[in-house]
Write a protein that holds these residues in place. Structure first.
Motif, PDB file in Angstrom:
ATOM      1  N   ALA A 149     -29.032 -37.900 -57.236  1.00  0.00           N
ATOM      2  CA  ALA A 149     -29.423 -37.861 -58.649  1.00  0.00           C
ATOM      3  C   ALA A 149     -28.553 -36.868 -59.398  1.00  0.00           C
ATOM      4  O   ALA A 149     -28.242 -35.785 -58.897  1.00  0.00           O
ATOM      5  CB  ALA A 149     -30.895 -37.482 -58.766  1.00  0.00           C
ATOM      6  N   GLN A 150     -28.155 -37.246 -60.606  1.00  0.00           N
ATOM      7  CA  GLN A 150     -27.249 -36.415 -61.392  1.00  0.00           C
ATOM      8  C   GLN A 150     -27.801 -36.221 -62.794  1.00  0.00           C
ATOM      9  O   GLN A 150     -28.702 -36.938 -63.239  1.00  0.00           O
ATOM     10  CB  GLN A 150     -25.850 -37.056 -61.450  1.00  0.00           C
ATOM     11  N   PHE A 157     -35.853 -33.548 -61.238  1.00  0.00           N
ATOM     12  CA  PHE A 157     -36.287 -33.570 -59.842  1.00  0.00           C
ATOM     13  C   PHE A 157     -36.265 -32.167 -59.248  1.00  0.00           C
ATOM     14  O   PHE A 157     -37.137 -31.803 -58.444  1.00  0.00           O
ATOM     15  CB  PHE A 157     -35.400 -34.500 -59.017  1.00  0.00           C
ATOM     16  N   ASN A 158     -35.263 -31.370 -59.635  1.00  0.00           N
ATOM     17  CA  ASN A 158     -35.198 -29.994 -59.131  1.00  0.00           C
ATOM     18  C   ASN A 158     -36.389 -29.173 -59.612  1.00  0.00           C
ATOM     19  O   ASN A 158     -36.871 -28.289 -58.906  1.00  0.00           O
ATOM     20  CB  ASN A 158     -33.892 -29.331 -59.588  1.00  0.00           C
ATOM     21  N   GLU A 159     -36.864 -29.457 -60.837  1.00  0.00           N
ATOM     22  CA  GLU A 159     -38.056 -28.774 -61.331  1.00  0.00           C
ATOM     23  C   GLU A 159     -39.272 -29.085 -60.466  1.00  0.00           C
ATOM     24  O   GLU A 159     -40.179 -28.270 -60.341  1.00  0.00           O
ATOM     25  CB  GLU A 159     -38.327 -29.186 -62.779  1.00  0.00           C
ATOM     26  N   GLY A 161     -38.954 -29.583 -57.328  1.00  0.00           N
ATOM     27  CA  GLY A 161     -38.643 -29.099 -55.994  1.00  0.00           C
ATOM     28  C   GLY A 161     -38.269 -30.204 -55.029  1.00  0.00           C
ATOM     29  O   GLY A 161     -38.486 -30.058 -53.816  1.00  0.00           O
ATOM     30  N   GLN A 162     -37.698 -31.297 -55.539  1.00  0.00           N
ATOM     31  CA  GLN A 162     -37.324 -32.417 -54.679  1.00  0.00           C
ATOM     32  C   GLN A 162     -35.851 -32.769 -54.858  1.00  0.00           C
ATOM     33  O   GLN A 162     -35.323 -32.754 -55.973  1.00  0.00           O
ATOM     34  CB  GLN A 162     -38.173 -33.649 -54.990  1.00  0.00           C
ATOM     35  N   GLU A 163     -35.208 -33.085 -53.740  1.00  0.00           N
ATOM     36  CA  GLU A 163     -33.834 -33.573 -53.756  1.00  0.00           C
ATOM     37  C   GLU A 163     -33.882 -35.091 -53.591  1.00  0.00           C
ATOM     38  O   GLU A 163     -34.247 -35.589 -52.530  1.00  0.00           O
ATOM     39  CB  GLU A 163     -33.011 -32.931 -52.639  1.00  0.00           C
ATOM     40  N   MET A 164     -33.520 -35.798 -54.646  1.00  0.00           N
ATOM     41  CA  MET A 164     -33.692 -37.249 -54.674  1.00  0.00           C
ATOM     42  C   MET A 164     -32.355 -37.969 -54.544  1.00  0.00           C
ATOM     43  O   MET A 164     -31.312 -37.477 -54.993  1.00  0.00           O
ATOM     44  CB  MET A 164     -34.377 -37.666 -55.972  1.00  0.00           C
ATOM     45  N   PRO A 184     -37.040 -39.408 -52.100  1.00  0.00           N
ATOM     46  CA  PRO A 184     -36.743 -38.100 -51.510  1.00  0.00           C
ATOM     47  C   PRO A 184     -35.768 -38.244 -50.345  1.00  0.00           C
ATOM     48  O   PRO A 184     -35.860 -39.174 -49.545  1.00  0.00           O
ATOM     49  CB  PRO A 184     -38.122 -37.618 -51.034  1.00  0.00           C
ATOM     50  N   LYS A 185     -34.824 -37.322 -50.275  1.00  0.00           N
ATOM     51  CA  LYS A 185     -33.784 -37.395 -49.256  1.00  0.00           C
ATOM     52  C   LYS A 185     -34.371 -37.386 -47.846  1.00  0.00           C
ATOM     53  O   LYS A 185     -33.872 -38.073 -46.952  1.00  0.00           O
ATOM     54  CB  LYS A 185     -32.812 -36.222 -49.432  1.00  0.00           C
TER      55      LYS A 185
END
Length: 219
Positions: A149-150, A157-159, A161-164, A184-185
């Motif tokens: 995700a960019q 997503f960072n807010e 707490g997830q790396e998507m 989610p990764k």
């Protein structure tokens, strides 16, 4: 009641027919699609070729693929010219006009971004395949992995707490449309198979599974 000999003969004929069908059907479909694409390209390009440059005008015969060949040569020449300063200036001027045109600018920018992403040599999009749980837990679907995700999506997503990861979920048996999903990764299982093998698996409805050799376990 048929005798065993007749049943055996009928079975052999059926097997021979199916074997021939497996060989001939893909070949016939490939040839048909190839010539259909050539005819489509010719129908678009050939009418714009001046008669004095068209061999069909002198020989009075139809040359299949002439339009496609000219289109490929023209595209290659344009790509060569764009690399120099004058060609780049012409392209920038044309793009500036498109960027000022309502509706057209949105379509052009979207298409350009898609082609740049797909055709770029260093692009990693759709070079990996994975599995995600869809549409419910315990049910897995095959997906093509696009990219992380960019931009704003990555920030949102960072807010949380997830790396998507962005993935594309195509349907079966015609994977020309589908769903763009962010998963989610840690819930994405990356596979060893290539995108080509994954496409074959999808188109065949799961009948053509790629060969796979387990990786050696390193102690």
């Amino acid at each position: 009641m048929e005798s065993p000999e007749r049943i055996t003969l009928a079975g052999r004929l059926r097997n021979n027919f199916l074997t021939g069908l497996i060989i001939c059907a893909p070949l016939a479909i490939t040839i048909w699609l190839t010539f259909a694409f050539i005819d489509w390209a010719d129908s678009w390009v050939t009418p714009y070729i001046p008669q004095r440059y068209n061999p069909q005008y002198y020989f009075d015969i139809t040359i299949p693929g002439l339009g496609l060949l000219i289109a490929m040569i023209l595209i290659t020449v344009i790509g060569f010219l764009v690399k120099n300063l004058i060609g780049r200036s012409i392209v920038n001027f044309g793009e500036s006009i498109l960027n000022r045109t309502p509706l057209v600018r949105t379509l052009y920018k979207s298409l350009k971004q898609i082609f740049e992403t797909v055709l770029k040599d260093q692009s990693t999009s759709f070079k990996k395949v994975g599995l995600v749980e869809f549409p419910s837990p315990g049910t897995w679907a095959l997906v093509f992995i696009a990219t992380e995700a960019q931009g704003e999506l990555a920030h949102r997503f960072n807010e949380m707490g997830q790396e998507m990861i962005a993935v594309f979920l195509p349907p079966t048996p015609v994977p020309t449309a589908g769903f763009l999903m962010f998963v989610p990764k840690e819930k994405l299982i990356i596979l060893d198979m290539s995108p080509e093998d994954a496409a074959k698996l999808l188109i065949s409805g799961g009948l053509i599974a790629p060969e796979w050799t387990p990786r050696p376990v390193v102690n």
